[in-house]
Write an enzyme that holds these catalytic residues in place. Sequence first.
Site, short mmCIF file in Angstrom:
data_model
loop_
_atom_site.label_atom_id
_atom_site.label_comp_id
_atom_site.label_asym_id
_atom_site.label_seq_id
_atom_site.Cartn_x
_atom_site.Cartn_y
_atom_site.Cartn_z
N GLY A 20 -35.84 48.41 24.02
CA GLY A 20 -36.30 47.02 24.10
C GLY A 20 -37.51 46.78 24.98
N ILE A 97 -33.73 50.44 7.74
CA ILE A 97 -34.50 49.77 6.68
C ILE A 97 -33.72 48.51 6.28
CG2 ILE A 97 -35.38 49.96 4.32
CD1 ILE A 97 -35.69 52.94 4.79
N LEU A 98 -34.40 47.38 6.25
CA LEU A 98 -33.72 46.14 5.89
C LEU A 98 -33.44 46.11 4.39
CD1 LEU A 98 -35.79 43.55 7.96
CD2 LEU A 98 -33.42 44.24 8.38
N HIS A 114 -44.98 50.06 14.39
CA HIS A 114 -44.65 51.47 14.15
C HIS A 114 -45.60 52.35 14.97
CE1 HIS A 114 -43.05 54.91 12.05
NE2 HIS A 114 -44.29 55.34 11.92
N ASP A 150 -41.79 51.59 6.27
CA ASP A 150 -43.12 51.54 6.90
C ASP A 150 -44.27 51.43 5.89
OD1 ASP A 150 -41.79 51.89 9.37
OD2 ASP A 150 -41.86 54.06 9.17
C1 GAR Z 1 -41.67 51.79 19.72
O1 GAR Z 1 -42.58 52.81 19.97
C2 GAR Z 1 -41.80 51.34 18.27
O2 GAR Z 1 -43.10 51.39 17.78
C3 GAR Z 1 -40.91 52.34 17.57
O3 GAR Z 1 -39.83 52.54 18.43
C4 GAR Z 1 -40.24 52.30 19.77
C5 GAR Z 1 -39.28 51.29 20.34
O4 GAR Z 1 -39.44 51.15 21.71
N1 GAR Z 1 -40.52 51.87 16.28
C6 GAR Z 1 -40.28 52.66 15.26
O5 GAR Z 1 -40.34 53.86 15.32
C7 GAR Z 1 -39.88 51.93 14.00
N2 GAR Z 1 -40.02 52.78 12.87
P1 GAR Z 1 -38.78 49.92 22.48
O6 GAR Z 1 -37.32 49.84 22.03
O7 GAR Z 1 -38.89 50.29 23.92
O8 GAR Z 1 -39.55 48.69 22.13
#
Ligand code: GAR
Length: 194
Positions: A20, A97-98, A114, A150
């Site tokens: 988060g 995936i939604l 992403h 994505d």
């Molecule tokens: C982020 O780097 C985001 O871009 C990636 O997960 C991380 C979440 O970090 N998302 C994906 O890989 C989605 N395919 P966070 O929970 O600390 O925001």
Amino acid sequence: MKKSNGKIKYNIAVFISGRGSNLKSIVRYSLKNKTLYKVKVVISNKQKATGLLIAKKMRIESYYVDLTKSKKLGKRVLNILRKNDIKLVCLAGFMKILPAYFVKSYKGKIINIHPSLLPKYKGLNTHKRVIENNEKYTGCTIHYVNRFLDSGKIICQRKVKITKKDNKRSIEKKVLKIEHKMYPKIIDKILSNL
Ligand code: GAR
């Protein structure tokens, strides 16, 4: 939609699965700046997501629902979104995936961040694959969500340079840093066009 200090505020929802840190930066930005949005709801598909603790600390309505598990749960989330007049759903580290019916219900109103320069490196373990392929650059992408992984229309991308000293962790750190700066601003920009 709410008016605060004479300004319209749009309610947004953030979907998470884990840490988060993007959620935190999105909320913080809205508290410090004159943004067009307020984070009204947080949905996590993981009960133990640290992001849920962040939401609680920031007094944001939050739910643990794995909406991808059944249509009933998905409909429950759609009801929460409608009840809260959510104008935009922001996926921030949401690792599922939604379902197609869900995307259709909020067509053009779901965005994702992403950690790669899409269309390169869709899916998981992006930084590991970037290193294995000796890429000189990587970055992050914000895109609209469709029912494929994505693959929706790209809204914005930022690049970071990879040096010889970099490893998976340092690249993750660099990419997260630009994600945190870029995501709140893009949310505001999208809402300004509503
Ligand atoms: C982020 O780097 C985001 O871009 C990636 O997960 C991380 C979440 O970090 N998302 C994906 O890989 C989605 N395919 P966070 O929970 O600390 O925001």
